[in-house]
Design an enzyme around this catalytic site. Structure first.
Site, short mmCIF file in Angstrom:
data_model
loop_
_atom_site.label_atom_id
_atom_site.label_comp_id
_atom_site.label_asym_id
_atom_site.label_seq_id
_atom_site.Cartn_x
_atom_site.Cartn_y
_atom_site.Cartn_z
N ASN A 79 0.86 -0.96 -0.03
CA ASN A 79 0.02 0.06 0.04
C ASN A 79 0.76 1.35 -0.04
OD1 ASN A 79 -2.34 1.49 0.12
ND2 ASN A 79 -2.88 0.97 2.11
N HIS A 109 23.71 6.12 -6.78
CA HIS A 109 24.57 7.06 -7.28
C HIS A 109 25.87 6.97 -6.55
CE1 HIS A 109 24.49 8.62 -3.06
NE2 HIS A 109 23.07 8.39 -3.17
N LYS A 175 21.21 -3.27 7.89
CA LYS A 175 21.86 -4.62 8.20
C LYS A 175 20.59 -5.62 8.22
CE LYS A 175 25.55 -2.49 10.56
NZ LYS A 175 26.20 -2.17 11.97
#
Length: 180
Positions: A79, A109, A175
């Site tokens: 959603n 980037h 992580k």
């Protein structure tokens, strides 16, 4: 409720384009608008593979680069999620992914300042003699079955989220998360 018809169009859709042919979906797929696929650049067959009874509401967006793939397991509901795949994002079955969740398998980037400058020149639409883009690091994102990801969470590249885990609203996950 919208259904996807044989012409790959969503009933009563305001978006004029159909669902791209390299988006595969199972029985009971629910999609409010084909507009969620507007940023797909991947020409790969089965670039997006959606299981049975997957629900993708209007705020979702599949932004796939030229080598990107995304799979979503059965009975998963998204959603307003933004999935950005340069390589691969895998989402299991019976997952709930809330509003404004970002899942990315890349930084999109360079991290190095000199390479970021080169990347800015490479992406400038009206800059003449544009250099090539520097390489961008990617790492797959894997979300196991029965995971709930709360509103405004961000899942970063290389993360695996274990089965039956909850990612709290507003979290930045850099992580991997153990099951449960």
């Amino acid at each position: 409720m919208s259904n996807v018809n044989s012409e790959r169009r969503v009933e009563s859709d305001w978006w004029a384009d159909p669902i791209p042919p390299n988006v595969k979906f199972g029985e009971g797929f629910y999609c409010e608008t084909a507009q969620i696929f507007r940023f797909m650049r991947s020409p790969l067959p089965d670039a997006v593979s959606l299981g049975n009874y997957v629900s993708c509401y209007a705020g979702c967006s599949f932004a796939l680069g030229k080598n990107g793939r995304c799979t979503v397991g059965d009975f998963t509901r998204m959603n307003g999620a933004l999935l950005m795949a340069e390589e691969v994002i895998e989402i299991g079955s019976h997952c709930l992914i809330s509003w404004n969740v970002g899942i990315a398998d890349s930084d999109f980037h360079p991290i190095d300042p000199a390479q970021r400058r080169q990347d800015a020149l490479a992406l400038a639409p009206y800059f003449k003699d544009r250099p090539p883009r520097p390489p961008i690091r990617t790492a797959p994102v894997r979300i196991a079955d029965n995971v709930w990801i709360g509103m405004n969470a961000v899942i970063l590249k290389g993360v695996t989220i274990g089965e039956s885990s909850v990612v709290a609203a507003g979290s930045v996950v850099s992580k991997s998360v153990e099951p449960n």
